[in-house]
Every structure is written in C-alpha cells, then in structure tokens.
Design a protein around this motif. Structure first.
Motif, PDB file in Angstrom:
ATOM      1  N   THR A 181      61.831 -57.867  44.541  1.00 15.13           N
ATOM      2  CA  THR A 181      61.723 -57.991  45.988  1.00 15.13           C
ATOM      3  C   THR A 181      60.363 -57.489  46.424  1.00 15.13           C
ATOM      4  OG1 THR A 181      62.494 -55.782  46.632  1.00 15.13           O
ATOM      5  CG2 THR A 181      64.186 -57.440  46.139  1.00 15.13           C
ATOM      6  N   GLY A 182      60.039 -57.741  47.691  1.00 15.88           N
ATOM      7  CA  GLY A 182      58.767 -57.286  48.225  1.00 15.88           C
ATOM      8  C   GLY A 182      58.834 -55.935  48.892  1.00 15.88           C
ATOM      9  N   ARG A 183      60.002 -55.307  48.872  1.00 11.24           N
ATOM     10  CA  ARG A 183      60.140 -54.021  49.536  1.00 11.24           C
ATOM     11  C   ARG A 183      59.454 -52.922  48.742  1.00 11.24           C
ATOM     12  NH1 ARG A 183      59.869 -52.461  54.156  1.00 11.24           N
ATOM     13  NH2 ARG A 183      60.923 -54.427  54.594  1.00 11.24           N
ATOM     14  N   ILE A 184      58.560 -52.213  49.387  1.00 12.27           N
ATOM     15  CA  ILE A 184      57.810 -51.144  48.736  1.00 12.27           C
ATOM     16  C   ILE A 184      58.684 -49.901  48.600  1.00 12.27           C
ATOM     17  CG2 ILE A 184      55.899 -49.521  49.045  1.00 12.27           C
ATOM     18  CD1 ILE A 184      54.392 -51.805  50.431  1.00 12.27           C
ATOM     19  N   VAL A 185      58.663 -49.319  47.430  1.00 14.72           N
ATOM     20  CA  VAL A 185      59.328 -48.041  47.199  1.00 14.72           C
ATOM     21  C   VAL A 185      58.236 -47.035  46.846  1.00 14.72           C
ATOM     22  CG1 VAL A 185      61.005 -46.773  45.835  1.00 14.72           C
ATOM     23  CG2 VAL A 185      61.428 -49.184  46.390  1.00 14.72           C
ATOM     24  N   ALA A 229      49.610 -40.292  56.537  1.00 12.38           N
ATOM     25  CA  ALA A 229      49.289 -41.552  57.219  1.00 12.38           C
ATOM     26  C   ALA A 229      47.917 -42.129  56.836  1.00 12.38           C
ATOM     27  CB  ALA A 229      49.385 -41.371  58.732  1.00 12.38           C
ATOM     28  N   PRO A 230      46.846 -41.320  56.769  1.00 13.97           N
ATOM     29  CA  PRO A 230      45.553 -41.898  56.379  1.00 13.97           C
ATOM     30  C   PRO A 230      45.561 -42.497  54.980  1.00 13.97           C
ATOM     31  CG  PRO A 230      45.265 -39.731  57.367  1.00 13.97           C
ATOM     32  CD  PRO A 230      46.725 -39.892  57.118  1.00 13.97           C
ATOM     33  N   LEU A 231      46.268 -41.856  54.056  1.00 15.85           N
ATOM     34  CA  LEU A 231      46.324 -42.363  52.679  1.00 15.85           C
ATOM     35  C   LEU A 231      47.061 -43.697  52.627  1.00 15.85           C
ATOM     36  CD1 LEU A 231      47.319 -38.992  50.960  1.00 15.85           C
ATOM     37  CD2 LEU A 231      45.007 -39.933  51.218  1.00 15.85           C
ATOM     38  N   LEU A 232      48.196 -43.789  53.327  1.00 14.36           N
ATOM     39  CA  LEU A 232      48.977 -45.022  53.329  1.00 14.36           C
ATOM     40  C   LEU A 232      48.233 -46.140  54.048  1.00 14.36           C
ATOM     41  CD1 LEU A 232      52.479 -43.468  54.075  1.00 14.36           C
ATOM     42  CD2 LEU A 232      51.702 -44.436  51.897  1.00 14.36           C
ATOM     43  N   THR A 233      47.474 -45.792  55.085  1.00 13.74           N
ATOM     44  CA  THR A 233      46.674 -46.796  55.790  1.00 13.74           C
ATOM     45  C   THR A 233      45.592 -47.363  54.870  1.00 13.74           C
ATOM     46  OG1 THR A 233      47.069 -45.713  57.913  1.00 13.74           O
ATOM     47  CG2 THR A 233      45.192 -47.218  57.784  1.00 13.74           C
ATOM     48  N   ALA A 234      44.945 -46.495  54.112  1.00 13.73           N
ATOM     49  CA  ALA A 234      43.917 -46.958  53.167  1.00 13.73           C
ATOM     50  C   ALA A 234      44.519 -47.877  52.120  1.00 13.73           C
ATOM     51  CB  ALA A 234      43.245 -45.760  52.507  1.00 13.73           C
ATOM     52  N   GLY A 245      49.183 -59.653  52.290  1.00 11.99           N
ATOM     53  CA  GLY A 245      49.435 -59.316  53.679  1.00 11.99           C
ATOM     54  C   GLY A 245      50.788 -58.675  53.914  1.00 11.99           C
ATOM     55  N   SER A 246      51.814 -59.156  53.218  1.00 16.80           N
ATOM     56  CA  SER A 246      53.160 -58.607  53.408  1.00 16.80           C
ATOM     57  C   SER A 246      53.200 -57.133  52.997  1.00 16.80           C
ATOM     58  CB  SER A 246      54.187 -59.402  52.592  1.00 16.80           C
ATOM     59  OG  SER A 246      54.265 -60.731  53.048  1.00 16.80           O
ATOM     60  N   LYS A 247      52.588 -56.821  51.868  1.00 17.16           N
ATOM     61  CA  LYS A 247      52.578 -55.426  51.415  1.00 17.16           C
ATOM     62  C   LYS A 247      51.671 -54.573  52.294  1.00 17.16           C
ATOM     63  CE  LYS A 247      54.175 -55.654  46.692  1.00 17.16           C
ATOM     64  NZ  LYS A 247      54.019 -55.154  45.320  1.00 17.16           N
ATOM     65  N   ALA A 248      50.561 -55.141  52.733  1.00 17.82           N
ATOM     66  CA  ALA A 248      49.683 -54.396  53.633  1.00 17.82           C
ATOM     67  C   ALA A 248      50.451 -53.992  54.890  1.00 17.82           C
ATOM     68  CB  ALA A 248      48.465 -55.247  54.000  1.00 17.82           C
ATOM     69  N   HIS A 249      51.209 -54.923  55.446  1.00 20.70           N
ATOM     70  CA  HIS A 249      52.003 -54.643  56.645  1.00 20.70           C
ATOM     71  C   HIS A 249      53.003 -53.520  56.379  1.00 20.70           C
ATOM     72  CE1 HIS A 249      54.509 -55.199  60.163  1.00 20.70           C
ATOM     73  NE2 HIS A 249      55.544 -55.507  59.406  1.00 20.70           N
ATOM     74  N   PHE A 290      52.809 -51.074  54.144  1.00 22.48           N
ATOM     75  CA  PHE A 290      52.131 -49.778  54.022  1.00 22.48           C
ATOM     76  C   PHE A 290      51.705 -49.253  55.393  1.00 22.48           C
ATOM     77  CE2 PHE A 290      51.499 -50.739  49.432  1.00 22.48           C
ATOM     78  CZ  PHE A 290      51.929 -49.520  48.927  1.00 22.48           C
ATOM     79  N   LEU A 291      51.273 -50.139  56.270  1.00 18.88           N
ATOM     80  CA  LEU A 291      50.892 -49.704  57.612  1.00 18.88           C
ATOM     81  C   LEU A 291      52.116 -49.238  58.394  1.00 18.88           C
ATOM     82  CD1 LEU A 291      48.295 -52.500  58.425  1.00 18.88           C
ATOM     83  CD2 LEU A 291      47.815 -50.105  57.854  1.00 18.88           C
ATOM     84  N   GLU A 292      53.248 -49.900  58.199  1.00 16.19           N
ATOM     85  CA  GLU A 292      54.483 -49.441  58.832  1.00 16.19           C
ATOM     86  C   GLU A 292      54.873 -48.047  58.326  1.00 16.19           C
ATOM     87  OE1 GLU A 292      57.356 -52.564  58.063  1.00 16.19           O
ATOM     88  OE2 GLU A 292      57.310 -53.114  60.192  1.00 16.19           O
ATOM     89  N   LEU A 293      54.715 -47.831  57.025  1.00 14.18           N
ATOM     90  CA  LEU A 293      55.027 -46.525  56.453  1.00 14.18           C
ATOM     91  C   LEU A 293      54.091 -45.450  57.000  1.00 14.18           C
ATOM     92  CD1 LEU A 293      55.694 -47.656  52.781  1.00 14.18           C
ATOM     93  CD2 LEU A 293      57.383 -46.686  54.349  1.00 14.18           C
TER      94      LEU A 293
END
Length: 344
Positions: free
Chosen positions: A157-161, A276-281, A292-296, A298-301
């Motif tokens: 799946t595309g869900r990030i853990v 938050a800064p680490l996950l944004t990077a 793009g899906s994973k980038a989104h 990580f930004l949500e996280l």
C-alpha cells in the motif's frame, strides 16, 4: 543508466508500481509521454460518487498539463469493481471526460488498462473477449526484474509507516543546542550547520547521537533548514530554484536518497515538537523524486506534529495545485526510473 523499454502491460504495471513505490488501490494512474519517452506519473483516488466526472477530469488534466512536453498519455484504472456484459467498464464516464479534457490540452490517450484484483486487461476491450491476463505475470516482467536488481521495491500500500521515535528522549539536549544557535547573530551558525550536514552526507554512515542532536536543532531555524535542504541535491543555482527543482543540473540522486535516510533516522531521535521540519524535508525529497502521494503524506505527518508549521502548509498547497518537480520533466535530470522508453 541504460534506457529501459516498456513493451507489455506487465512492464507498464511494473513501472507504475516502482515509480510510485506502492501498488495502487481504487486509483487512476496516468503517465504522460513525449514521443516515446515517459514524463510524469500521476496517481489520484478514483471518485467515490457519480456526478462530478467533468470536474474530476479537468483536475487530472490540469495536473498532467503541467508536463509541457506531453503529447500523449497512458492510463490505468485500478479497481475491485468488475465489468459485466452489457454494461460500461468501471468509471467509463470518468475516462470519457478525461479524454475530452486532455484533448483540450492537445494530449491524446494512447492506451489504457483496467487492473482488477487478479487480472489486467485493455480498458477498451468488450467484456467476454477473454484477453485478461493474470497479475502474476508482473513477476516475469523485464522492467520489474531490472528495477528490483537496481534496489527498487513495491510496497503493498501507499500508506507511510514512520519508524518508531524516541519521542522526548533528546528534547532537553536539542533545546540546549537551539539556544546556542539562537545566540549567533551572524552567518556562522549557517556555515557550521552546512559543514556538519556535508560531513554527514559524505560519510555514508549514520551520524553519532551528538551529530543527530545538532542536526535536529539546526532544522528548527527556517533559514538554516532551507539552506540544508538546498544542499541535498548538490546542484548549482539559487536556493529558491533548487528547492522548487527548477535548476538545469542533474541532482545527485544517490545523495538525495541517503539524505532521506538520515532525516528519517534523525526523526527517530526527535521529540514531537522538533519533528515537523524533518518530515517536511522528507516530503520535499519525495516530491523531487516525483512521488507526490508520499510527499503529501509526509507533509500531513509534519502538520500532525505541528499544525501551524508554515512550510508544510505552503508546500502541501503547491502539491494540491498539481505542481510537478521540474527535474522530472526532463529525462536527463529525472529521478531513477523516469525517462524510460516505450515500444509502440
């Protein structure tokens, strides 16, 4: 890297899986083409209700239209819904609307696939023709074999853990380092941070705990954070152009991938307040790579860790507008599997 050629439906599905990094579910995936070269790959959720097909198609076409070199496109509908005799294919109205929306942008649809739970078939096949092929054929795809050999993998799946974090274990040490950085009133803090970061990226071994604490602290300052992010691809150009992937030089993609590993490692040593800064990077890195899906995600996280984190908010807005990383619009600078050839 040698050019790979996509020849079969199995190759197409292998390419999609490895490009996204996961197997899509209830998704529409579109791939833009310039002559016989692949451009952008887009995955979006399939609409859950009828009636909004035109708006949905215009949105998708708008995303794909950001690839100004695109002249045609492939699509794949991933769904558990099965076609039945005498009825339209699943999401036929969506595909019809998308065909028109792309035509307005002078992009033609070259081919389409219907991907079910067990089989794949040409989307325009009539039910009952028996041309469906088992998805197990992907295992023998030349593209799949080559990309696996290169170290790529496809998640279920595309869900990030996210990896487990020590949460508050380093909080005090990071706060102390932040106070020390804050007392610097010249550019020495940025230069010191860049030297540390360059050493970590060049070492190719995980940094010490003290280095990780310093790195986490540096990322808490917007000016330092932006410069360290811009240093990741090792390309020349103004910082703003690097962050938006608009430089002509090719990023050092191995270095970019290593930076992502380091940032996730640092995340496991960070408190919620500092993550938050680490996950944004990491979100930026995934966007640079065309994920793009994973980038989104990580930004949500990042926003879950800090709902007011401005860079994550602004970056997520850019993604929602369909902005694509410029490096992935050019096969000579694109990340990894992009820029493959197709076979008519």
């Amino acid at each position: 890297m040698d050019t790979l050629t996509i020849k079969t439906p199995a190759d197409v599905l292998s390419f999609i899986g490895h490009t996204l990094g996961f197997w899509p579910h209830e998704s529409l995936v579109c791939i833009t083409l310039d002559s016989n070269h692949i451009g952008a790959t887009l995955r979006v959720d399939l609409p859950k209700h009828d009636g909004g097909e035109l708006a949905y198609a215009q949105t998708v076409a708008g995303y794909l239209g950001n690839d100004t070199n695109a002249t045609s496109a492939l699509f794949a509908v991933y769904t558990s819904a099965e076609p039945t005799a005498g009825h339209n294919k699943p999401y036929a109205a969506v595909i019809a609307a998308l065909t028109g929306a792309l035509a307005e942008r002078h992009i033609t649809i070259r081919d389409g696939l219907l991907v079910g739970d067990q089989t794949v078939s040409p989307y325009d096949d009539e039910p009952g023709l028996g041309r469906a092929l088992p998805l197990s054929m992907i295992d023998t795809s030349e593209i799949n074999a080559e990309l696996v050999y290169r170290g790529s993998a496809v998640a279920r799946t595309g869900r990030i853990v996210l990896p487990a974090s020590n949460k508050e274990a380093t909080f005090d040490a990071v706060e102390t380092h932040i106070e020390s950085i804050g007392r610097c009133h010249d550019h020495s803090a940025i230069e010191k941070a860049r030297t540390l970061w360059a050493g970590i990226l060049d070492a190719r071994t995980y940094p010490s705990d003290d280095q990780v604490i310093a790195l986490i602290a540096n990322f808490q300052f917007a000016a330092i954070r932006d410069q360290l992010m811009a240093d990741i691809p090792a390309v020349d150009g103004p910082m703003e152009q690097i962050l938006l992937a608009q430089t002509p030089g090719k990023p050092q993609w191995d270095r970019v991938e290593w930076a992502q590993q380091i940032l996730l490692h640092a995340y496991t040593h960070s408190s919620t307040k500092h993550s938050a800064p680490l996950l944004t990077a990491v979100g930026y890195i995934n966007w640079w790579e065309g994920r793009g899906s994973k980038a989104h995600q990580f930004l949500e996280l990042a926003l879950e860790a800090d709902p007011g984190y401005r860079l994550a908010k602004l970056s997520d807005q850019l993604l929602s507008y369909g902005m694509l990383a410029g490096w992935n619009m050019d096969k000579d600078t694109a990340y990894r599997t992009r820029g493959l050839g197709t076979s008519d």
